[in-house]
Scaffold this active site. Sequence first.
Site, PDB file in Angstrom:
ATOM      1  CG  HIS A  14      -1.962   1.092   1.070  1.00 45.89           C
ATOM      2  ND1 HIS A  14      -3.120   0.951   0.341  1.00 45.89           N
ATOM      3  CD2 HIS A  14      -1.954   2.371   1.502  1.00 45.89           C
ATOM      4  CE1 HIS A  14      -3.786   2.092   0.345  1.00 45.89           C
ATOM      5  NE2 HIS A  14      -3.100   2.969   1.052  1.00 45.89           N
ATOM      6  CB  ALA A  15       0.994   4.124  -2.327  1.00 47.74           C
ATOM      7  CG  HIS A  62      -2.003  10.632  -3.114  1.00 45.27           C
ATOM      8  ND1 HIS A  62      -3.169  11.249  -2.744  1.00 45.27           N
ATOM      9  CD2 HIS A  62      -1.548   9.999  -1.991  1.00 45.27           C
ATOM     10  CE1 HIS A  62      -3.413  11.009  -1.463  1.00 45.27           C
ATOM     11  NE2 HIS A  62      -2.440  10.248  -0.984  1.00 45.27           N
ATOM     12  CD  GLU A  63       1.646   7.886  -1.367  1.00 44.81           C
ATOM     13  OE1 GLU A  63       2.182   8.408  -0.374  1.00 44.81           O
ATOM     14  OE2 GLU A  63       0.520   7.359  -1.334  1.00 44.81           O
ATOM     15  CG  HIS A 102       1.367  12.331   1.519  1.00 44.00           C
ATOM     16  ND1 HIS A 102       0.414  13.002   2.241  1.00 44.00           N
ATOM     17  CD2 HIS A 102       0.731  11.244   0.988  1.00 44.00           C
ATOM     18  CE1 HIS A 102      -0.754  12.350   2.146  1.00 44.00           C
ATOM     19  NE2 HIS A 102      -0.585  11.288   1.388  1.00 44.00           N
ATOM     20  CD  GLU A 133      -3.954  11.336   2.781  1.00 41.88           C
ATOM     21  OE1 GLU A 133      -3.657  11.022   1.607  1.00 41.88           O
ATOM     22  OE2 GLU A 133      -3.320  10.916   3.771  1.00 41.88           O
ATOM     23  CG  HIS A 142      -6.718   3.213   4.772  1.00 43.29           C
ATOM     24  ND1 HIS A 142      -6.719   2.610   3.531  1.00 43.29           N
ATOM     25  CD2 HIS A 142      -6.002   4.356   4.628  1.00 43.29           C
ATOM     26  CE1 HIS A 142      -6.039   3.358   2.672  1.00 43.29           C
ATOM     27  NE2 HIS A 142      -5.591   4.418   3.307  1.00 43.29           N
ATOM     28  CE1 TYR A 146      -5.902   8.858   2.044  1.00 43.49           C
ATOM     29  CE2 TYR A 146      -7.123   7.610   3.681  1.00 43.49           C
ATOM     30  CZ  TYR A 146      -5.929   7.941   3.080  1.00 43.49           C
ATOM     31  OH  TYR A 146      -4.765   7.354   3.505  1.00 43.49           O
TER      32      TYR A 146
HETATM   33  O1  X8Z Z   1      -4.256   5.345   0.970  1.00 42.59           O
HETATM   34  C1  X8Z Z   1      -4.177   6.159   0.076  1.00 42.59           C
HETATM   35  C2  X8Z Z   1      -2.825   6.655  -0.405  1.00 42.59           C
HETATM   36  C3  X8Z Z   1      -1.860   6.749   0.701  1.00 42.59           C
HETATM   37  S1  X8Z Z   1      -2.251   8.015   1.832  1.00 42.59           S
HETATM   38  C4  X8Z Z   1      -2.288   5.701  -1.432  1.00 42.59           C
HETATM   39  N1  X8Z Z   1      -5.288   6.595  -0.550  1.00 42.59           N
HETATM   40  C5  X8Z Z   1      -6.601   6.104  -0.188  1.00 42.59           C
HETATM   41  C6  X8Z Z   1      -6.750   4.644  -0.540  1.00 42.59           C
HETATM   42  O2  X8Z Z   1      -5.937   4.112  -1.291  1.00 42.59           O
HETATM   43  O3  X8Z Z   1      -7.698   4.021  -0.078  1.00 42.59           O
HETATM   44  C7  X8Z Z   1      -5.353   7.591  -1.614  1.00 42.59           C
HETATM   45  C8  X8Z Z   1      -6.776   7.651  -2.023  1.00 42.59           C
HETATM   46  C9  X8Z Z   1      -7.567   6.947  -0.966  1.00 42.59           C
HETATM   47 ZN    ZN Z   2      -2.052   9.897   1.016  1.00 46.34          ZN
END
Ligand code: X8Z
Ligand code: ZN
Length: 667
Positions: free
Chosen positions: A382-383, A412-413, A416, A440, A541, A551
């Site tokens: 997960h990024a 996106h990354e 941050h 975010e 998450h 988000y």
């Molecule tokens: O978790 C993330 C990022 C890291 S903060 C990749 N996002 C959420 C997800 O993947 O569920 C970005 C969009 C929503």
């Molecule tokens: Zn993020």
Amino acid sequence: MKPRHALLALAVIATLSLSACGRDDGDAADPAAPPKGETADQFVVRVNNEMRAMYPEITSAQWLASTYINSDSQLIASKANERMLAQLNTWIEQSRRFEGQEMSPETARAIQLLKLGTSMPAPKDPAKLEELAGLATKMEGMYGAGTYCKGEGDDRQCRQLGDLEDVLRSDRDYDAQLDAWQGWHTISVPMRADYTRFVELVNEGAQEMGYADAGEMWRSGYDMSPVEIAAETDRLWGQVKPLYEQLHCYTRTRLETRYGSGKGQVEGGMLPAHLMGNMWQQDWSNLWHILEPYRNVGSLDITGALEQQWQQNFSAEMAKHRGERNAGDLVEMERRADLVTARGMTELAEDFYTSLGMPKLPASYWDKTQFIKPRDRDVVCHASAWPMDMADDVRTKMCIKPNEEDFTTIYHELGHVYYYMLYKDQPPIFQSGAHDGFHEAIGDTIVLAMTPEYLQSIDLVGKQQQSEQALINAQMRMALTKVAFLPFGLMIDRWRWGVFDGSIAPENYNKAWWDLKTKYQGVAPVTPRGEEFFDPGAKYHVPGNTPYTRYFLSHVLQFQFYKALCDAAGHEGPLYECSFYGNKEAGERFQAMLGKGASQPWQQTLKELTGGESMDASAVLEYFAPLQDWLKQQNEGKTCGWQAGVAPAPEAAAEGEADSGDETAKG
Ligand code: X8Z
Ligand code: ZN
């Protein structure tokens, strides 16, 4: 983003280090006692120093545990986490002495943020704290190492999330998608008991800090009351819900055409969860070939273009190593092509930021980042973006593949990362987003500026037509990511708020999850998902304990930021046409905001950028106005909306929210 949970939110703070800071005038009988006579200002300075000193060791342990999952790295990360949480509790305890005292606004704010420094409030009891830290590390490791195997003997096939996502992205076969979707949801079954215990422990920690439960603590980080921010999310959702409903209606029609009315929708008019091109139905862009409004008006197939780049890189690697010993090692040649492609994608993202006048990424970023999935071990794919030392060691951790979703995730990354780089001169307690939704929204604001013209300029799409049809295609591309996400962004914490406040009991975890998914997203599973499953755990998450409201807020705020930066760039004409690529004025405004970190209430920070002090979705609606009109035409005569099941959704998950059994819309 890792730090939002493990480092900055799990601890704004991921820190401690008594040894690094002399405390020789402290109370010898109580090692946790602060130095005698310390003022509130001195206290905050000391905490900031201790935090900065401790930080690198904690992040290193966590980086190892995420990029090299095994029992040793997990033990070390868990122990580091434990020390950090204990230290945080000590600081919070010490800060109580200053309650009711006169102090500067900055000091008061720092103390307030300190108390909200973690999304994982820990009980003071050392045994419970140890148990909590262990559970957190274990669940994240289980997610990262999650593998779905089927078949026996020679037919045995094992796949991880990335492989299963490939199926959902590219294979439109109904049964193959169902197998991939169900397969991934087996990995979370063993998490249920751990998660249940985890909830008990964080609630105990939150209660010791004076909150009703951990959910209330999460809702306390928005410079307004917990009740007010919950109401804000309802208000914002009310603004965008009609747009989502139109998109839902159009999508359902197209899926019915593609799969037949029996398979293309679930009873009640809901979208089948496994057919949405995404494991969690949060982003529908992989359905482009089904949902593309107009064919032959200029391709927006970014994934196709990136795959071609990969092919070229692969051929180049083969040519470069012709004659070498490992030239015949196709797996190694593929790995090199993966890496070259991923780095190239990241350079494009960096270029957008530097075009705004922001600095280049430090050399250490390129050395230490994890760009692709290592082949020899489990990692958390997960990024995430990491501020390793609150200074120049910034990194990202991804398992990049050449597709559109990963491409925009890099932007996106880096949002941050640039936030970290630009607020690094703030005191550690203020090294955080104005609120977590701001963090975010930074990279996603840039993603909004990735217009077809920008994509053409970096050779990812061909020449674009200037026509109404091309506009609708471009809007649809953005809507499949941004609009489809909105109800998902809301429902995850509706579930967790209910779990934390007890209105969702462990024996109803899965039912409540699907009640909320049907209510907000209008998606449903095609087979029963009883309590023998734990589907929330299949979303990063939840085992990773990263709050999710951020988000949802980001998906509103990013349009406000985008509009403000377009104004700063002197853009005239419709909002959706704006790209501020290369515009230094916009860059300066953006950098000024990032540099503030969390040093002032977010309302002030928002005002400095946009002129307004509240979150507001009217920029979302302004942006998508042409698409919304078009969708209404397409949906004319159709019965839109969905019947979200018979059982009511848990109450109190959302203050002021009603039941789930309502018909949500009529087209
Ligand atoms: O978790 C993330 C990022 C890291 S903060 C990749 N996002 C959420 C997800 O993947 O569920 C970005 C969009 C929503
Ligand atoms: Zn993020």
